[in-house]
Write a protein that holds these residues in place. Structure first.
Motif, PDB file in Angstrom:
ATOM      1  N   MET A   1       3.172  27.673  57.931  1.00  0.00           N
ATOM      2  CA  MET A   1       3.921  28.861  58.279  1.00  0.00           C
ATOM      3  C   MET A   1       5.151  28.957  57.382  1.00  0.00           C
ATOM      4  N   ARG A   2       5.411  30.143  56.926  1.00  0.00           N
ATOM      5  CA  ARG A   2       6.588  30.371  56.090  1.00  0.00           C
ATOM      6  C   ARG A   2       7.789  30.724  56.965  1.00  0.00           C
ATOM      7  N   ILE A   3       8.949  30.202  56.572  1.00  0.00           N
ATOM      8  CA  ILE A   3      10.202  30.540  57.234  1.00  0.00           C
ATOM      9  C   ILE A   3      11.173  31.042  56.172  1.00  0.00           C
ATOM     10  N   TYR A   4      12.246  31.703  56.631  1.00  0.00           N
ATOM     11  CA  TYR A   4      13.118  32.426  55.715  1.00  0.00           C
ATOM     12  C   TYR A   4      14.589  32.170  56.029  1.00  0.00           C
ATOM     13  N   LYS A   5      15.389  32.135  54.964  1.00  0.00           N
ATOM     14  CA  LYS A   5      16.838  31.975  55.070  1.00  0.00           C
ATOM     15  C   LYS A   5      17.496  33.104  54.300  1.00  0.00           C
ATOM     16  N   ILE A   6      18.337  33.874  54.975  1.00  0.00           N
ATOM     17  CA  ILE A   6      19.082  34.960  54.346  1.00  0.00           C
ATOM     18  C   ILE A   6      20.459  34.423  53.984  1.00  0.00           C
ATOM     19  N   LEU A   7      20.882  34.659  52.750  1.00  0.00           N
ATOM     20  CA  LEU A   7      22.197  34.189  52.332  1.00  0.00           C
ATOM     21  C   LEU A   7      22.684  34.968  51.115  1.00  0.00           C
ATOM     22  N   PRO A   8      23.983  34.931  50.867  1.00  0.00           N
ATOM     23  CA  PRO A   8      24.508  35.592  49.668  1.00  0.00           C
ATOM     24  C   PRO A   8      23.951  34.946  48.400  1.00  0.00           C
ATOM     25  N   ARG A   9      23.693  35.769  47.418  1.00  0.00           N
ATOM     26  CA  ARG A   9      23.164  35.281  46.144  1.00  0.00           C
ATOM     27  C   ARG A   9      24.072  34.191  45.541  1.00  0.00           C
ATOM     28  N   ALA A  10      25.387  34.363  45.676  1.00  0.00           N
ATOM     29  CA  ALA A  10      26.332  33.383  45.122  1.00  0.00           C
ATOM     30  C   ALA A  10      26.149  32.008  45.760  1.00  0.00           C
ATOM     31  N   GLU A  11      25.879  31.960  47.068  1.00  0.00           N
ATOM     32  CA  GLU A  11      25.642  30.668  47.730  1.00  0.00           C
ATOM     33  C   GLU A  11      24.361  30.021  47.204  1.00  0.00           C
ATOM     34  N   TRP A  12      23.338  30.833  46.953  1.00  0.00           N
ATOM     35  CA  TRP A  12      22.084  30.295  46.431  1.00  0.00           C
ATOM     36  C   TRP A  12      22.282  29.750  45.020  1.00  0.00           C
ATOM     37  N   LYS A  13      23.061  30.446  44.203  1.00  0.00           N
ATOM     38  CA  LYS A  13      23.322  29.964  42.850  1.00  0.00           C
ATOM     39  C   LYS A  13      24.028  28.612  42.883  1.00  0.00           C
ATOM     40  N   LEU A  14      24.991  28.452  43.781  1.00  0.00           N
ATOM     41  CA  LEU A  14      25.675  27.162  43.926  1.00  0.00           C
ATOM     42  C   LEU A  14      24.690  26.077  44.372  1.00  0.00           C
ATOM     43  N   ALA A  15      23.813  26.424  45.287  1.00  0.00           N
ATOM     44  CA  ALA A  15      22.819  25.467  45.771  1.00  0.00           C
ATOM     45  C   ALA A  15      21.863  25.057  44.654  1.00  0.00           C
TER      46      ALA A  15
END
Length: 110
Positions: free
Chosen positions: A1-15
């Motif tokens: 099963m797929r799950i999803y995380k919504i977040l600001p693009r800037a936080e994803w870039k840092l991650a």
């Protein structure tokens, strides 16, 4: 099963740079990373991210997260996936843009 995380693009870039996502401020406060199923994501977007531009939605295979992922009751008694630990950037299968619809709600994958 797929799950999803919504977040600001800037936080994803840092991650991506760090190789892991340790959660947003609310995740860290709650002690786990909040995820949604495909069915839950639109309401999560409406309740918690309305009016926020430049968001992304991470797509993850729930089984890949092992025992650190727990399904716990939340909104309306529905079981939501919560990750107790960091999310490795390599566990993210896809990154979707989440443009705002005419009502200002981020559009999530279907």
């Amino acid at each position: 099963m797929r799950i999803y995380k919504i977040l600001p693009r800037a936080e994803w870039k840092l991650a991506q740079t760090a190789g892991r996502f340790d959660g947003s401020a609310v995740d860290r406060q709650d002690g786990y990373i909040h995820f949604s199923t495909a069915a839950q994501a639109p309401e999560t977007a409406r309740r918690h991210f309305a009016g926020q531009a430049d968001l992304v939605v991470l797509e993850i295979e729930a089984e890949d997260l092992g025992e650190a992922l727990r399904w716990e009751p939340s909104r309306g008694g529905d079981l939501f996936p919560h990750l107790y630990g960091p999310l490795a950037a390599t566990d993210v299968l896809r990154v979707h843009d989440a443009p705002l619809d005419p009502d200002g709600v981020p559009v999530t994958p279907r």
